[in-house]
Design a protein around this motif. Structure first.
Motif, mmCIF file in Angstrom:
data_model
loop_
_atom_site.group_PDB
_atom_site.id
_atom_site.type_symbol
_atom_site.label_atom_id
_atom_site.label_comp_id
_atom_site.label_asym_id
_atom_site.label_seq_id
_atom_site.Cartn_x
_atom_site.Cartn_y
_atom_site.Cartn_z
ATOM 1 N N SER A 1 16.754 14.589 -38.640
ATOM 2 C CA SER A 1 17.003 15.525 -37.541
ATOM 3 C C SER A 1 17.206 14.757 -36.241
ATOM 4 O O SER A 1 16.825 13.583 -36.107
ATOM 5 N N LEU A 2 17.786 15.436 -35.266
ATOM 6 C CA LEU A 2 17.989 14.825 -33.956
ATOM 7 C C LEU A 2 16.654 14.427 -33.330
ATOM 8 O O LEU A 2 16.535 13.362 -32.711
ATOM 9 N N GLU B 1 13.891 13.538 -34.856
ATOM 10 C CA GLU B 1 13.370 12.326 -35.486
ATOM 11 C C GLU B 1 14.138 11.091 -35.029
ATOM 12 O O GLU B 1 13.555 10.022 -34.813
ATOM 13 N N LEU B 2 15.447 11.224 -34.860
ATOM 14 C CA LEU B 2 16.244 10.105 -34.369
ATOM 15 C C LEU B 2 15.813 9.708 -32.959
ATOM 16 O O LEU B 2 15.729 8.517 -32.628
ATOM 17 N N ARG B 3 15.528 10.708 -32.121
ATOM 18 C CA ARG B 3 15.060 10.407 -30.759
ATOM 19 C C ARG B 3 13.740 9.638 -30.802
ATOM 20 O O ARG B 3 13.548 8.664 -30.063
ATOM 21 N N LYS B 4 12.831 10.057 -31.654
ATOM 22 C CA LYS B 4 11.534 9.388 -31.749
ATOM 23 C C LYS B 4 11.702 7.950 -32.228
ATOM 24 O O LYS B 4 11.060 7.026 -31.712
ATOM 25 N N ARG B 5 12.542 7.771 -33.226
ATOM 26 C CA ARG B 5 12.757 6.415 -33.740
ATOM 27 C C ARG B 5 13.348 5.504 -32.673
ATOM 28 O O ARG B 5 12.895 4.365 -32.486
ATOM 29 N N ALA B 6 14.357 6.001 -31.992
ATOM 30 C CA ALA B 6 15.006 5.185 -30.968
ATOM 31 C C ALA B 6 14.045 4.865 -29.830
ATOM 32 O O ALA B 6 13.987 3.730 -29.342
ATOM 33 N N SER B 7 13.275 5.849 -29.411
ATOM 34 C CA SER B 7 12.349 5.653 -28.292
ATOM 35 C C SER B 7 11.281 4.633 -28.623
ATOM 36 O O SER B 7 10.865 3.846 -27.772
ATOM 37 N N SER B 8 10.823 4.618 -29.876
ATOM 38 C CA SER B 8 9.759 3.687 -30.252
ATOM 39 C C SER B 8 10.227 2.243 -30.200
ATOM 40 O O SER B 8 9.435 1.335 -29.964
ATOM 41 N N TYR B 9 11.539 2.013 -30.380
ATOM 42 C CA TYR B 9 12.062 0.657 -30.335
ATOM 43 C C TYR B 9 12.590 0.271 -28.956
ATOM 44 O O TYR B 9 12.450 -0.872 -28.530
ATOM 45 N N LEU B 10 13.188 1.190 -28.277
ATOM 46 C CA LEU B 10 13.841 0.868 -27.009
ATOM 47 C C LEU B 10 13.018 1.256 -25.794
ATOM 48 O O LEU B 10 13.429 1.024 -24.665
ATOM 49 N N LYS B 11 11.867 1.859 -26.006
ATOM 50 C CA LYS B 11 10.954 2.215 -24.917
ATOM 51 C C LYS B 11 11.635 3.090 -23.866
ATOM 52 O O LYS B 11 11.375 2.977 -22.678
ATOM 53 N N ALA B 12 12.513 3.933 -24.302
ATOM 54 C CA ALA B 12 13.218 4.835 -23.371
ATOM 55 C C ALA B 12 13.077 6.262 -23.875
ATOM 56 O O ALA B 12 13.523 6.586 -24.964
ATOM 57 N N HIS B 13 12.456 7.114 -23.086
ATOM 58 C CA HIS B 13 12.218 8.496 -23.517
ATOM 59 C C HIS B 13 12.288 9.411 -22.292
ATOM 60 O O HIS B 13 11.737 9.071 -21.246
ATOM 61 N N PHE C 1 15.782 10.515 -24.715
ATOM 62 C CA PHE C 1 17.157 10.080 -24.866
ATOM 63 C C PHE C 1 18.077 11.259 -24.615
ATOM 64 O O PHE C 1 17.885 12.324 -25.185
ATOM 65 N N ASP C 2 19.098 11.064 -23.776
ATOM 66 C CA ASP C 2 20.055 12.153 -23.605
ATOM 67 C C ASP C 2 21.106 12.075 -24.711
ATOM 68 O O ASP C 2 21.169 11.109 -25.481
ATOM 69 N N ASP C 3 21.935 13.090 -24.810
ATOM 70 C CA ASP C 3 22.897 13.197 -25.909
ATOM 71 C C ASP C 3 23.915 12.057 -25.891
ATOM 72 O O ASP C 3 24.333 11.574 -26.944
ATOM 73 N N GLU C 4 24.307 11.641 -24.682
ATOM 74 C CA GLU C 4 25.303 10.572 -24.590
ATOM 75 C C GLU C 4 24.738 9.254 -25.125
ATOM 76 O O GLU C 4 25.416 8.532 -25.863
ATOM 77 N N GLN C 5 23.495 8.941 -24.775
ATOM 78 C CA GLN C 5 22.872 7.722 -25.284
ATOM 79 C C GLN C 5 22.724 7.765 -26.799
ATOM 80 O O GLN C 5 22.989 6.778 -27.495
ATOM 81 N N MET C 6 22.302 8.908 -27.305
ATOM 82 C CA MET C 6 22.144 9.037 -28.746
ATOM 83 C C MET C 6 23.483 8.902 -29.461
ATOM 84 O O MET C 6 23.581 8.276 -30.526
ATOM 85 N N SER C 7 24.518 9.463 -28.885
ATOM 86 C CA SER C 7 25.842 9.371 -29.489
ATOM 87 C C SER C 7 26.286 7.917 -29.612
ATOM 88 O O SER C 7 26.853 7.514 -30.633
ATOM 89 N N ARG C 8 26.000 7.125 -28.582
ATOM 90 C CA ARG C 8 26.365 5.710 -28.640
ATOM 91 C C ARG C 8 25.573 4.975 -29.720
ATOM 92 O O ARG C 8 26.103 4.109 -30.411
ATOM 93 N N LEU C 9 24.307 5.316 -29.856
ATOM 94 C CA LEU C 9 23.487 4.673 -30.887
ATOM 95 C C LEU C 9 23.972 5.001 -32.292
ATOM 96 O O LEU C 9 23.753 4.232 -33.226
ATOM 97 N N LEU C 10 24.631 6.156 -32.429
ATOM 98 C CA LEU C 10 25.110 6.588 -33.743
ATOM 99 C C LEU C 10 26.566 6.218 -34.007
ATOM 100 O O LEU C 10 27.141 6.625 -35.017
#
Length: 284
Positions: free
Chosen positions: A159-160, A162-174, A176-185
């Motif tokens: 889910s979106l 869960e992806l936000r949680k995973r990304a935040s735990s590694y990049l220390k950024a919380h 995440f807006d939709d544009e940042q998540m789109s780039r990560l994907l």
């Protein structure tokens, strides 16, 4: 040099100059495996892949394209054939070699993703690799949106949130807006995927003290990225130093400093050069 070694080096040279669209991800992964395993095992791996493709084609004969075929693929891979993530020995180098993954049914996130991508595309599913922070994933564009999958955990969709949680735990950024998540994907290109395999192996072998193997991986990384990433030259120089090949180390460090004279570690590299490039005492 043997004929087999010459053929292998020619294949790496071709990969070095290949454009993104012409790189075959599976053949690239098998080329990496061929540095560690004999060609007979690599040929057997190709045969196993062909057999999996044939078995899957029979299963999807009456299955419509899209999500239904994706479910069939995942059922085949993770239930019927029992491919799985190697939780018991996550850092075993064999988890990175596609031939070993096919034989042992054990892998890491990136090798299992490559398997899912390859077999999925044989079914008309344009699955892409996603170089997500910390954990490699895959994705598939469907009519009603993008599904993001975790092949290491039996191909389940994420889910979106869960992806936000995973990304935040590694990049220390919380958050995440939709544009940042789109780039990560964004889909990962085959060259970068192969590079991630090699960097994983380089680190594993370095930590195990298997310097010659780490150096081999580093040399392949220079082949893949020398035009765009001088850091690979620096890293290979350090491994050459550990292996006792000082002349080669000096050449790599000089090349690195020429291209990145203002790098943060430039002073440290220059200090190494001063020490190791100093001529020895003369004999009278």
């Amino acid at each position: 040099m043997t004929a087999e070694a010459q053929t292998k080096d020619a294949a790496w040279d071709a990969l070095r100059t290949a454009d993104a669209q012409s790189i075959d991800l599976v053949e690239g992964a098998l080329l990496i495996a061929g540095d560690e395993y004999p060609e007979s095992e690599i040929d057997a791996c190709r045969q196993m892949l062909a057999e999996h493709e044939t078995a899957l084609q029979a299963r999807v004969a009456d299955v419509p394209p899209g999500l239904a075929r994706l479910r069939t693929l995942n059922e085949y891979l993770f239930e019927t054939e029992r491919f799985q993530g190697n939780d018991d020995d996550y850092y075993d180098p064999r988890n990175s070699y596609l031939n070993q993954v096919l034989t042992r049914r054990l892998g890491n996130p990136i090798s299992l993703s490559i398997l899912q991508i390859a077999l999925g595309r044989s079914l008309g599913l344009e699955i892409e690799g996603v170089s997500f922070p910390g954990h490699f994933l895959t994705s598939l564009n469907l009519d009603d949106g993008v599904v993001v999958l975790d092949p290491y955990h039996r191909g389940r969709s994420l889910s979106l949130e869960e992806l936000r949680k995973r990304a935040s735990s590694y990049l220390k950024a919380h958050p995440f807006d939709d544009e940042q998540m789109s780039r990560l994907l964004d889909p990962a290109q085959p060259r970068s995927i192969l590079g991630r395999i090699l960097r994983n192996l380089k680190q594993l072998y370095s930590e195990r003290g298997e310097i010659e193997r780490a150096l081999r991986c580093s040399d392949r990384l220079v082949t893949l990225f020398d035009d765009t990433d001088p850091d690979e030259r620096r890293d290979r120089g350090s491994l050459y130093q550990q292996a006792g090949h000082m002349h080669a180390a000096i050449l790599d460090w000089r090349d690195y400093l020429q291209r990145k004279p203002d790098a943060e570690d430039a002073a440290a590299i220059r200090a190494e050069l001063i020490v190791h490039a100093r001529p020895g005492p003369r004999l009278n």
